[in-house]
Design a protein around this motif. Structure first.
Motif, PDB file in Angstrom:
ATOM      1  N   GLY A 169     -10.586   3.630  -3.953  1.00 14.10           N
ATOM      2  CA  GLY A 169     -11.187   1.928  -3.605  1.00 14.10           C
ATOM      3  C   GLY A 169     -10.502   1.174  -2.189  1.00 14.10           C
ATOM      4  O   GLY A 169      -9.728   2.436  -1.257  1.00 14.10           O
ATOM      5  N   ALA A 170     -11.268   0.548  -2.100  1.00 12.06           N
ATOM      6  CA  ALA A 170     -10.900  -0.383  -0.787  1.00 12.06           C
ATOM      7  C   ALA A 170      -9.745  -1.269  -1.607  1.00 12.06           C
ATOM      8  O   ALA A 170      -9.859  -1.664  -2.206  1.00 12.06           O
ATOM      9  CB  ALA A 170     -12.054  -1.347  -0.705  1.00 12.06           C
ATOM     10  N   VAL A 171      -8.609  -0.757  -0.607  1.00  7.61           N
ATOM     11  CA  VAL A 171      -7.443  -1.209  -0.855  1.00  7.61           C
ATOM     12  C   VAL A 171      -6.862  -2.318  -0.098  1.00  7.61           C
ATOM     13  O   VAL A 171      -7.150  -1.938   1.385  1.00  7.61           O
ATOM     14  CB  VAL A 171      -6.070  -0.803  -1.084  1.00  7.61           C
ATOM     15  CG1 VAL A 171      -5.105  -1.292  -1.766  1.00  7.61           C
ATOM     16  CG2 VAL A 171      -5.897   0.768  -2.691  1.00  7.61           C
ATOM     17  N   ASN A 172      -7.154  -3.696  -0.194  1.00 10.42           N
ATOM     18  CA  ASN A 172      -7.193  -5.095   0.460  1.00 10.42           C
ATOM     19  C   ASN A 172      -5.921  -6.085  -0.124  1.00 10.42           C
ATOM     20  O   ASN A 172      -5.344  -5.603  -0.685  1.00 10.42           O
ATOM     21  CB  ASN A 172      -8.400  -6.481   0.693  1.00 10.42           C
ATOM     22  CG  ASN A 172      -8.584  -6.708  -0.571  1.00 10.42           C
ATOM     23  OD1 ASN A 172      -8.084  -7.171  -1.368  1.00 10.42           O
ATOM     24  ND2 ASN A 172      -9.577  -6.973  -0.554  1.00 10.42           N
ATOM     25  N   PHE A 173      -5.397  -6.925   1.120  1.00  9.02           N
ATOM     26  CA  PHE A 173      -4.654  -7.842   1.119  1.00  9.02           C
ATOM     27  C   PHE A 173      -4.006  -8.008  -0.607  1.00  9.02           C
ATOM     28  O   PHE A 173      -2.952  -8.675  -0.439  1.00  9.02           O
ATOM     29  CB  PHE A 173      -4.314  -8.950   1.761  1.00  9.02           C
ATOM     30  CG  PHE A 173      -5.465  -9.852   1.870  1.00  9.02           C
ATOM     31  CD1 PHE A 173      -5.733 -11.558   0.947  1.00  9.02           C
ATOM     32  CD2 PHE A 173      -6.907  -9.132   2.058  1.00  9.02           C
ATOM     33  CE1 PHE A 173      -6.488 -12.032   1.381  1.00  9.02           C
ATOM     34  CE2 PHE A 173      -7.538 -10.293   2.092  1.00  9.02           C
ATOM     35  CZ  PHE A 173      -7.856 -11.623   1.524  1.00  9.02           C
ATOM     36  N   THR A 174      -5.647  -8.420  -1.184  1.00 10.10           N
ATOM     37  CA  THR A 174      -4.873  -9.426  -2.340  1.00 10.10           C
ATOM     38  C   THR A 174      -4.202  -9.344  -3.459  1.00 10.10           C
ATOM     39  O   THR A 174      -3.550  -9.130  -4.790  1.00 10.10           O
ATOM     40  CB  THR A 174      -6.233  -9.605  -3.362  1.00 10.10           C
ATOM     41  OG1 THR A 174      -7.500  -8.108  -3.323  1.00 10.10           O
ATOM     42  CG2 THR A 174      -7.447 -10.703  -2.370  1.00 10.10           C
ATOM     43  N   SER A 231     -10.619   2.300   2.091  1.00  6.60           N
ATOM     44  CA  SER A 231     -10.320   1.849   2.952  1.00  6.60           C
ATOM     45  C   SER A 231      -8.429   1.066   2.935  1.00  6.60           C
ATOM     46  O   SER A 231      -9.012   1.211   1.341  1.00  6.60           O
ATOM     47  CB  SER A 231     -11.154   1.055   3.965  1.00  6.60           C
ATOM     48  OG  SER A 231     -11.318  -0.379   2.868  1.00  6.60           O
ATOM     49  N   LEU A 232      -7.452   0.999   3.768  1.00  8.72           N
ATOM     50  CA  LEU A 232      -6.716   0.464   3.132  1.00  8.72           C
ATOM     51  C   LEU A 232      -6.909  -1.213   4.529  1.00  8.72           C
ATOM     52  O   LEU A 232      -6.440  -0.533   5.652  1.00  8.72           O
ATOM     53  CB  LEU A 232      -5.215   1.571   3.685  1.00  8.72           C
ATOM     54  CG  LEU A 232      -4.937   1.889   2.177  1.00  8.72           C
ATOM     55  CD1 LEU A 232      -5.707   2.980   1.894  1.00  8.72           C
ATOM     56  CD2 LEU A 232      -3.848   2.241   2.506  1.00  8.72           C
ATOM     57  N   ASP A 233      -6.086  -2.039   3.595  1.00  2.00           N
ATOM     58  CA  ASP A 233      -5.794  -2.969   5.641  1.00  2.00           C
ATOM     59  C   ASP A 233      -4.904  -2.930   5.524  1.00  2.00           C
ATOM     60  O   ASP A 233      -4.038  -2.177   5.212  1.00  2.00           O
ATOM     61  CB  ASP A 233      -6.659  -4.796   4.787  1.00  2.00           C
ATOM     62  CG  ASP A 233      -5.619  -4.878   3.592  1.00  2.00           C
ATOM     63  OD1 ASP A 233      -4.208  -4.576   3.207  1.00  2.00           O
ATOM     64  OD2 ASP A 233      -5.951  -6.648   3.549  1.00  2.00           O
ATOM     65  N   SER A 234      -4.383  -3.708   7.038  1.00  2.00           N
ATOM     66  CA  SER A 234      -3.262  -3.710   7.509  1.00  2.00           C
ATOM     67  C   SER A 234      -2.302  -4.379   6.716  1.00  2.00           C
ATOM     68  O   SER A 234      -0.997  -4.085   7.046  1.00  2.00           O
ATOM     69  CB  SER A 234      -3.559  -4.456   8.943  1.00  2.00           C
ATOM     70  OG  SER A 234      -3.929  -5.626   8.600  1.00  2.00           O
TER      71      SER A 234
END
Length: 166
Positions: free
Chosen positions: A21-26, A56-59
């Motif tokens: 999925g959408a892997v974010n900073f949290t 997606s992956l964030d920075s």
């Protein structure tokens, strides 16, 4: 986009982290704690980042990958491997120099995750989240000149935040 999560499986010293999925900073502080424990306990002959199910992956998460790769290479292991089938993610990885420090493998060559377990993503304090973001973005700056240019201001901002909150 589906909420992101990461699983882990290991076989004979090869550790596979599979992103969904959408892997974010949290998710980053929990993932960083897991990676630090894994790397510092030894026994890691290789790290594989399977991004085939990631949207997606964030920075921050890209920076954690870069930092983990630095640490396993410093411990004498080979370059970490990235498996991806998402053209958008691949384009971002290459633009940031991941193809210079990671090995890329096409989908289908990954280790079957027979014993995959979710990586704990418990909530982090604001201070731990900032520290994780700062360390991750510093790793991205070390990867390439493009990374340095892209994230220099982000790192400066995070460092200012840390100084004001200390």
């Amino acid at each position: 986009m589906a909420l992101g999560h990461v699983t882990h499986a290991a076989q004979k010293g090869v550790h596979v982290l599979r992103y969904f999925g959408a892997v974010n900073f949290t998710l980053a502080p929990g993932l960083q704690r897991f990676l630090q424990h894994l790397i510092h306990d030894g026994g890691v002959s290789a790290l594989v980042f399977d991004l085939t199910a990631a949207e997606s992956l964030d920075s921050t998460n890209l920076g954690l990958m870069a930092r983990a790769n630095e640490q396993v290479r410093d411990a004498g292991a080979a370059n970490s491997v990235i498996i991806s089938s998402n053209e958008d993610i691949d384009m971002v990885l290459r633009s940031m120099g991941f193809d210079q420090t990671f090995d890329f493998s096409p989908p289908g060559e990954e280790m079957p995750p027979t014993n995959a377990e979710p990586v704990d993503a418990e909530a982090a304090s604001a201070q731990e989240l900032r520290r994780t973001m700062l360390e991750a973005h510093r790793a991205l700056m070390r990867m390439s000149e493009a990374g340095r240019l892209e994230f220099e201001q982000v790192v400066e901002c995070l460092e200012r935040d840390a100084t004001h909150l200390a």
